[in-house]
Design a protein around this motif. Sequence first.
Motif, mmCIF file in Angstrom:
data_model
loop_
_atom_site.group_PDB
_atom_site.id
_atom_site.type_symbol
_atom_site.label_atom_id
_atom_site.label_comp_id
_atom_site.label_asym_id
_atom_site.label_seq_id
_atom_site.Cartn_x
_atom_site.Cartn_y
_atom_site.Cartn_z
ATOM 1 N N GLY A 61 0.791 -1.228 0.000
ATOM 2 C CA GLY A 61 0.000 0.000 0.000
ATOM 3 C C GLY A 61 0.821 1.274 0.000
ATOM 4 O O GLY A 61 0.268 2.368 0.125
ATOM 5 N N GLN A 62 2.149 1.188 -0.145
ATOM 6 C CA GLN A 62 3.012 2.369 -0.192
ATOM 7 C C GLN A 62 3.903 2.284 -1.431
ATOM 8 O O GLN A 62 4.893 1.547 -1.445
ATOM 9 C CB GLN A 62 3.871 2.470 1.073
ATOM 10 N N TYR A 63 3.513 3.041 -2.449
ATOM 11 C CA TYR A 63 4.186 2.935 -3.738
ATOM 12 C C TYR A 63 5.085 4.136 -4.009
ATOM 13 O O TYR A 63 4.791 5.263 -3.610
ATOM 14 C CB TYR A 63 3.147 2.779 -4.853
ATOM 15 N N LYS A 64 6.181 3.868 -4.700
ATOM 16 C CA LYS A 64 7.098 4.913 -5.123
ATOM 17 C C LYS A 64 6.525 5.619 -6.353
ATOM 18 O O LYS A 64 5.748 5.034 -7.106
ATOM 19 C CB LYS A 64 8.457 4.313 -5.494
ATOM 20 N N PHE A 65 6.940 6.858 -6.533
ATOM 21 C CA PHE A 65 6.537 7.543 -7.765
ATOM 22 C C PHE A 65 7.541 8.639 -8.093
ATOM 23 O O PHE A 65 7.809 9.514 -7.270
ATOM 24 C CB PHE A 65 5.153 8.161 -7.650
ATOM 25 N N LYS A 66 8.098 8.571 -9.288
ATOM 26 C CA LYS A 66 9.027 9.603 -9.755
ATOM 27 C C LYS A 66 8.350 10.344 -10.902
ATOM 28 O O LYS A 66 7.995 9.748 -11.918
ATOM 29 C CB LYS A 66 10.331 8.953 -10.224
ATOM 30 N N LEU A 67 8.168 11.633 -10.723
ATOM 31 C CA LEU A 67 7.520 12.444 -11.750
ATOM 32 C C LEU A 67 8.442 12.575 -12.962
ATOM 33 O O LEU A 67 9.582 13.011 -12.846
ATOM 34 C CB LEU A 67 7.198 13.836 -11.184
ATOM 35 N N LYS A 68 7.937 12.176 -14.116
ATOM 36 C CA LYS A 68 8.752 12.182 -15.328
ATOM 37 C C LYS A 68 8.367 13.324 -16.276
ATOM 38 O O LYS A 68 8.649 13.269 -17.464
ATOM 39 C CB LYS A 68 8.657 10.823 -16.030
ATOM 40 N N LEU A 69 7.721 14.342 -15.716
ATOM 41 C CA LEU A 69 7.409 15.531 -16.502
ATOM 42 C C LEU A 69 8.448 16.606 -16.207
ATOM 43 O O LEU A 69 8.834 16.808 -15.050
ATOM 44 C CB LEU A 69 6.018 16.069 -16.134
ATOM 45 N N ASP A 70 8.906 17.317 -17.224
ATOM 46 C CA ASP A 70 9.806 18.444 -17.054
ATOM 47 C C ASP A 70 8.945 19.687 -16.849
ATOM 48 O O ASP A 70 8.530 20.348 -17.806
ATOM 49 C CB ASP A 70 10.709 18.599 -18.287
ATOM 50 N N LEU A 71 8.645 19.985 -15.596
ATOM 51 C CA LEU A 71 7.706 21.060 -15.284
ATOM 52 C C LEU A 71 8.243 22.431 -15.690
ATOM 53 O O LEU A 71 7.479 23.308 -16.102
ATOM 54 C CB LEU A 71 7.357 21.037 -13.798
ATOM 55 N N GLU A 72 9.551 22.618 -15.577
ATOM 56 C CA GLU A 72 10.128 23.908 -15.965
ATOM 57 C C GLU A 72 9.979 24.142 -17.467
ATOM 58 O O GLU A 72 9.643 25.249 -17.908
ATOM 59 C CB GLU A 72 11.603 23.972 -15.544
ATOM 60 N N MET A 73 10.223 23.090 -18.253
ATOM 61 C CA MET A 73 10.062 23.217 -19.708
ATOM 62 C C MET A 73 8.585 23.427 -20.066
ATOM 63 O O MET A 73 8.253 24.250 -20.932
ATOM 64 C CB MET A 73 10.593 21.975 -20.422
ATOM 65 N N MET A 74 7.706 22.695 -19.371
ATOM 66 C CA MET A 74 6.270 22.839 -19.641
ATOM 67 C C MET A 74 5.804 24.260 -19.322
ATOM 68 O O MET A 74 5.019 24.851 -20.061
ATOM 69 C CB MET A 74 5.473 21.813 -18.839
ATOM 70 N N LYS A 75 6.308 24.789 -18.203
ATOM 71 C CA LYS A 75 5.927 26.160 -17.850
ATOM 72 C C LYS A 75 6.399 27.152 -18.908
ATOM 73 O O LYS A 75 5.668 28.065 -19.309
ATOM 74 C CB LYS A 75 6.509 26.525 -16.483
ATOM 75 N N LYS A 76 7.637 26.956 -19.383
ATOM 76 C CA LYS A 76 8.195 27.852 -20.396
ATOM 77 C C LYS A 76 7.375 27.827 -21.680
ATOM 78 O O LYS A 76 7.103 28.861 -22.297
ATOM 79 C CB LYS A 76 9.644 27.442 -20.684
#
Length: 228
Positions: free
Chosen positions: A183-198
């Motif tokens: 019930g405790q899963y890892k998660f690594k965000l694979k979105l480049d938020l800085e690029m998306m914001k730009k």
Amino acid sequence: PKYVYKYLQEAYGDKYKCIWVVDRKGVEIPGKHKTCKRFSLKYYYYMNRSKYWVNNMRQPLSIPRREETVMLATWHGTPLKRLAFDQEEVTAASPTYKSQFYRQKQEWDYLIAPNKFSSDIFKSCFMYDGNMLETGYPRNDLLLASNRDQIAINLKKKLNIPLDKKTILYAPTWRDDEYYGKGQYKFKLKLDLEMMKKELGDEYVILLRTHHYIADALDVTGVEDFAY
């Protein structure tokens, strides 16, 4: 279940006596109803006395369904990943997960599917050959509501999102093979938020909503005015 209940209240008034099972006090539920705490004496009483069960998850095996009881399983999503019996290996759940699921799905009288794509997969992944209601999800009716634009504005105000920005929702599920424990899963965000914001920030904001099984917090440092 929320929107099935809401429809019953609007269409039938007091015809049905509705009981909500809750896991804590103070849950706000509109309309005429009773509540009972999960696994309390009242819970077992109402579960055994109720004519209908409406459930969006796997029900506890500690309460067998009476023959007179009708169970509507709404499930809770479109199967865009492998589930249950379509999984070769279940790595972070109970070792008896599949045998439990097999017993639980046998008690479903009806299963709601949002579309034919889901119907076909549900038959396979749940090994389900019972009554399938390909009606669409009740909760998605909100997207066709006559006042949906006002609902969107109210949500933006509640979340402090600029009213002149469009929104992108990213709501990933958990990955069965990436976990800390049950019930405790890892998660690594694979979105480049800085690029998306730009690239998108002048017109859009992004809403990040992870599954409640995910233990990791998401870091939005530096893009707080774009990622919520």
